[in-house]
Design a protein around this motif. Structure first.
Motif, short mmCIF file in Angstrom:
data_model
loop_
_atom_site.label_atom_id
_atom_site.label_comp_id
_atom_site.label_asym_id
_atom_site.label_seq_id
_atom_site.Cartn_x
_atom_site.Cartn_y
_atom_site.Cartn_z
N HIS A 78 -4.07 -8.09 -0.84
CA HIS A 78 -5.17 -7.14 -1.01
C HIS A 78 -6.16 -7.20 0.16
N THR A 79 -5.64 -7.52 1.33
CA THR A 79 -6.43 -7.45 2.56
C THR A 79 -5.67 -6.61 3.57
N ARG A 80 -6.38 -6.10 4.56
CA ARG A 80 -5.73 -5.32 5.60
C ARG A 80 -4.73 -6.19 6.38
N ILE B 148 -6.04 0.69 1.87
CA ILE B 148 -5.42 -0.41 2.63
C ILE B 148 -3.91 -0.48 2.46
N ALA C 1 -1.00 -3.51 0.85
CA ALA C 1 -1.65 -4.81 1.01
C ALA C 1 -1.26 -5.79 -0.10
N CYS C 2 -0.42 -5.35 -1.01
CA CYS C 2 0.16 -6.26 -2.00
C CYS C 2 1.67 -6.39 -1.79
N ASN D 96 -3.03 -14.32 5.64
CA ASN D 96 -3.89 -13.37 4.95
C ASN D 96 -3.53 -13.28 3.48
#
Length: 402
Positions: free
Chosen positions: A344-346, A92, A95-96, A341
């Protein structure tokens, strides 16, 4: 702020404005080519190119960490350490938002370098790989890269702008448990086997029950990395990767002991042998330095951002926690405004490459640099941090390095 401090702050902002487009370009380029822990070679090249252009002296691979670096300008007695993270997550990407962290760190360092001699400071940007997994800062801390740093700082993108005092992190320990049994035919002679896969199942059931009995702020996560190769073979080996998190490094020890008891239950129930090995260094909980926290918060508000308060946030872990327990540090969160969001998510990975993320780079760089100007130009704070550095240096010389 003193007259000297005000004049330096103006020059810092002017220098950062001159580099604004390059900082955004750097953030976007890092975002487009994410690299995993200890493999961030292109990222280091990109960051280093900007720093060389800005006149920094670079040391690649300090402390035998190939994708780390340090970049220095100025020769004052007060060394301001600015940490850059740039590793991404598997599958991903950023994502951070470590692309934002790195570019903001570069912007803060460039701005401070313009006034380093006047303020009597030494700007040291430390490239710290493998924050997500691997503990790059822990390695650099243990091997002396932070020994000359009086104060340290970084910013982390988030959904909210948080006062540093409103954000902490959990301590975490990550390890692998390997069960070794005895293979046998699952139909013809199952009684001759020792089922290592069953040991992992017993441990998971026990840990699932343990979760009812631990404090709310504790977390236990795991997955079975290896559990067998075929249905007609009793599994000879199983490997479980596990992590335990708690509010601080002291309570973490007790929680880990309880979790390991659950793993031992799997070994006892099946007769499998058991081995435990760390998969990376333990991360300590984060300590935010109070005076720098207040200074940073004031600058963030002056940039037109609204700080969230009265909602102390814990969650996740960072190797900056280890640094903060040795060097006075701040690790505030800066918002990618409008992001819905969580990290750690797309979705957050996409947000980290938007104009809102560009704004976080620019504002994060400004707030960090201005906080450092305040520290350097405040005689009381300056002497406090230099005194603490001298005490740490003396302790390390006597064999007391943490």
């Amino acid at each position: 702020m003193t007259d000297q401090g005000r004049g330096c702050a103006q020059r810092v902002r002017a220098e950062q404005q001159a580099w604004r487009d390059r900082l955004i370009e750097l953030s976007r380029s890092l975002h487009d080519e994410p690299e995993l822990a200890f493999a961030e070679h292109r990222s280091v090249e990109k960051i280093s190119a900007v720093l060389r252009e800005a006149g920094f002296d670079l040391e690649p691979g300090p402390a035998d960490v190939p994708t780390a670096f340090s970049a220095v300008r100025g020769s004052g007695e007060l060394t301001v350490g600015i940490c850059a993270e740039y590793d991404a997550l598997p599958d991903i990407g950023h994502a951070c938002g470590h692309n934002v962290i790195a570019a903001a760190a570069v912007g803060a360092a460039i701005g401070l370098a313009a006034v380093a001699d006047e303020l009597g400071i030494r700007v040291k940007l430390i490239g710290t790989p493998a924050e997500e997994h691997g503990g790059g800062k822990v390695l650099l801390l243990e091997r002396g890269v932070f020994d000359d740093v009086a104060v340290a700082m970084m910013v982390h993108p988030s959904q909210q702008d948080l006062h540093p005092a409103e954000f902490s992190s959990q301590a975490v320990s990550r390890f692998a448990v390997t069960y070794t049994g005895r293979a046998s035919h699952a139909a013809a002679a199952p009684h001759l086997g020792v089922n290592a896969g069953d040991a992992a199942v017993v441990a998971q059931v026990a840990i699932g029950l343990l979760r009812q009995q631990v404090p709310d702020e504790c977390r236990i996560g795991l997955f079975v990395r290896e559990g067998g190769t075929a249905t007609n073979i009793i599994p000879e080996t199983s490997v479980v990767d596990c992590e335990v998190r708690s509010t601080d490094i002291e309570s973490l020890s007790g929680l880990k002991e309880r979790v390991l008891s659950c793993f031992w239950a799997g070994a006892e129930a099946t007769g499998a042998a058991m081995d435990v090995a760390p998969t990376e260094p333990d991360y300590a909980d984060l300590w935010q330095e109070p005076a720098m926290s207040e200074l940073f918060a004031g600058h963030i508000k002056s940039l037109g951002r609204e700080l969230q308060v009265n909602r102390t946030m814990r969650g996740g872990s960072t190797d900056m926690g280890n640094v903060s327990q040795v060097v006075p540090s701040i690790h505030p969160c800066i918002a990618i405004l409008g992001s819905e969001n969580p990290p750690h998510t797309r979705g957050f990975a996409e947000d980290a490459g938007t104009p809102a993320a560009d704004a976080a780079v620019v504002d994060g760089a400004a707030a960090m640099a201005l906080t450092a100007v305040d520290v350097a130009s405040d005689a009381v704070l300056r002497e406090k941090f230099l005194g603490e550095l001298a005490a740490r240096t003396s302790s390390a010389a006597e064999g007391g390095r943490p």
